[in-house]
Design a protein around this motif. Structure first.
Motif, short mmCIF file in Angstrom:
data_model
loop_
_atom_site.label_atom_id
_atom_site.label_comp_id
_atom_site.label_asym_id
_atom_site.label_seq_id
_atom_site.Cartn_x
_atom_site.Cartn_y
_atom_site.Cartn_z
N LEU A 59 -87.56 32.75 73.08
CA LEU A 59 -87.70 33.77 72.30
C LEU A 59 -89.04 34.27 71.91
O LEU A 59 -89.27 35.18 71.42
CB LEU A 59 -87.11 32.98 70.71
N LYS A 63 -90.10 41.11 75.14
CA LYS A 63 -89.02 41.63 75.25
C LYS A 63 -89.12 43.08 75.30
O LYS A 63 -89.96 43.54 74.97
CB LYS A 63 -88.38 41.26 73.63
N TYR A 65 -86.79 46.63 74.30
CA TYR A 65 -85.63 47.14 73.50
C TYR A 65 -85.57 48.78 73.76
O TYR A 65 -86.67 49.48 74.21
CB TYR A 65 -86.05 47.14 72.07
N GLY A 167 -93.05 37.95 70.97
CA GLY A 167 -92.24 37.43 70.20
C GLY A 167 -92.54 37.57 68.75
O GLY A 167 -93.81 37.98 68.29
N ARG A 193 -81.41 45.03 72.91
CA ARG A 193 -82.37 44.56 73.63
C ARG A 193 -81.87 44.41 75.31
O ARG A 193 -80.99 44.05 75.65
CB ARG A 193 -82.31 43.14 72.94
N LYS A 195 -84.10 43.39 77.62
CA LYS A 195 -85.02 42.26 78.36
C LYS A 195 -85.37 41.24 77.52
O LYS A 195 -85.97 41.41 76.26
CB LYS A 195 -86.07 42.89 79.20
N GLN A 196 -85.38 40.13 77.97
CA GLN A 196 -85.55 38.88 77.18
C GLN A 196 -86.19 37.85 78.26
O GLN A 196 -85.41 37.28 78.82
CB GLN A 196 -84.79 38.25 76.29
#
Length: 251
Positions: A59, A63, A65, A167, A193, A195-196
């Motif tokens: 997490l 990321k 979005y 994050g 989202r 990509k993480q």
């Protein structure tokens, strides 16, 4: 009987797995709703075995979005699920204005988290406390990082942004702050989202219709290998950077 034996074998294989995998969360349900549905179907969690310990680290990764914001209306939750708390004109805002304002939100910035969030006060989520009518103290602004920010589309009152961030970043806060910067107001209408960390929506996210033991076993094995490869790449990159710095210092 054969089918039952096969299911038992797959379940035992799942029990022995350690890792995590990505799933696709549809618009509407909360993350907790999706997790509960997955538990109901499989009596397992998204992070399996030792993989649950990897989730917090995942997490904190970067990321990406894609979000659709709506100008002219602010809500108490900063998204389309909330009650409208303010309305303002947006006719004066051009695409150039939007792109210019975005520059102020790129890089290392300070951001105030939304009241409706998973952050906790006295051990309870702020969002739960607000819904119960409890007094909630706004969290102070904190440092976050935005690696890239661009306008994908502008069709007033709607605008679409591509965001890559670190994050702890809230896209809802970004859109809310952006509306204020443009002398108007805004809220998030849609948020995806894409990509993480090393996981992408198109390549790795497991769709709900594929939440079977067999598919999850495959996903865990594939994603765990991906995480290991990504970690090895980052370690190699870090070691390479350290060697470069040592050489430069020696020179």
């Amino acid at each position: 009987m054969a089918a039952g034996s096969g299911s038992i074998a797959l379940a035992e294989k799942l029990q022995g797995l350690n890792g995590l995998f990505a799933i696709h969360k549809k618009k509407g349900p909360t993350s907790a709703d999706v997790l509960n549905l997955l538990k109901t179907k499989l009596l397992k969690v998204v992070g399996i075995g030792k993989g649950t310990k990897m989730l917090s680290g995942m997490l904190s990764c970067s990321k990406k979005y894609t979000t659709v914001g709506e100008l002219g209306k602010a809500t108490d939750t900063l998204d389309a699920l909330g009650m409208v708390t303010e309305e303002q004109s947006y006719d004066h805002i051009t695409k150039d204005d939007l792109e210019s304002a975005l520059k102020k939100f790129a890089g290392n910035i300070m951001q105030t988290p939304p009241l409706y969030s998973a952050l906790k006060q006295n051990g309870q989520r702020l969002s739960c406390l607000v819904k119960k009518g409890k007094a909630v103290e706004a969290k102070p602004a904190r440092p976050v990082v935005v690696f890239s920010l661009s306008v994908q589309d502008y069709n007033p009152p709607l605008f679409t942004l591509n965001v890559e961030c670190g994050g702890g970043f809230y896209v809802r806060s970004l859109v809310n702050d952006l509306g204020k910067e443009l002398s108007s107001c805004a809220h998030v209408k849609e948020l995806i989202r894409t990509k993480q960390g090393p996981f992408t929506l198109d390549e790795h996210a497991l769709q709900e219709e594929n939440w079977t033991i067999d598919e999850i076993v495959k996903a865990v094995e594939s994603c765990t290998q991906l995480v290991s490869s990504d970690a090895a790449h980052k370690k190699l990159k870090t070691n390479s950077q350290e060697i470069t710095e040592q050489v430069e210092e020696a020179d």
